[in-house]
Write a protein that holds these residues in place. Structure first.
Motif: not given
Length: 244
Positions: A43-44, A83-84, A89-90, A109-111
């Protein structure tokens, strides 16, 4: 008796082989050390916010550098928890591979929109309404300006952005969103020298459909630059202001 002996021999041989494999595997586990780290980012948004260097720095800073450490001693759960904590990082999953590497799967996470409000704050809003910090690397998303605080960004603003993104046309057309001091939304399109006024975040999909209908039946006939403002803020109305 002659039939039983071959069966018994085969059973003993099978048991011996299984025992040998278990014994040798268990013995070798003590000598297996981590050769390196492999990273997979899901999901990058192609902004390189999370890289292998990012992961390694976070693990090293928390005393969890895996390289050269016994594979069976790696604290996988603790690594995931570290890491979260990264703002982008989701989810994170860590596990060992058969080649003695630490595999790290990361979901980012997707902005969806960048906010530059009238308070001088600059941040992103993700798909869950979370607030993300701005980095030096630019992310190509619409920019929202004006009267926007954190609560408004994760609420009404996100509703408008989701409605825009649900349409291929509007997602490509809208490049900026402005919020007035009354909480009304103004959309700045890529094509055409006009402002689209949609009022509040209520019934945004319906308002965008009304705008689309006007685009197809109105602007295509009179030209895209005839009006300076086009408003669908109020129900069943399209109000236009002519360009001077």
């Amino acid at each position: 008796m002659k039939k039983i002996l071959p069966i018994l021999f085969a059973a003993l041989l099978g048991a011996y082989m299984i025992f040998g494999i278990i014994f040798l595997t268990g013995k070798n586990d003590d000598k297996r050390v981590c050769q390196g780290v492999e990273l997979s980012v899901r999901d990058s948004v192609s902004n390189e916010m999370v890289t292998l260097a990012t992961v390694m720095d976070m693990l090293k800073d928390n005393g969890m550098d895996p390289v050269g450490k016994p594979m069976d001693k790696l604290l996988l759960d603790s690594m995931e928890n570290v890491l979260v904590k990264h703002p982008f990082i989701d989810r994170a999953q860590c596990f060992g591979t058969s080649g003695d590497y630490l595999k790290v799967n990361v979901t980012t996470k997707v902005p969806l929109v960048r906010v530059r409000n009238d308070r001088g704050q600059d941040f992103y809003v993700d798909s869950h309404g979370g607030i993300l910090p701005c980095r030096s690397t630019a992310i190509h998303v619409p920019v929202a300006t004006g009267h926007i605080d954190y609560a408004f960004a994760g609420g009404p603003l996100l509703e408008v952005v989701n409605a825009i993104n649900a349409s291929r046309f509007w997602k490509a057309q809208i490049e900026q969103i402005n919020v007035t001091d009354k909480g009304f939304f103004e959309l700045v399109p890529r094509v055409g020298y006009h402002i689209l006024e949609i009022g509040t975040a209520q019934d945004v999909p319906v308002k965008l459909d009304r705008l689309m209908n006007f685009y197809e039946k109105g602007l295509d006939n009179v030209g895209w630059n005839k009006y300076s403002r086009i408003s669908v803020a109020y129900q069943n109305q399209v109000v236009c202001r002519k360009r001077k």
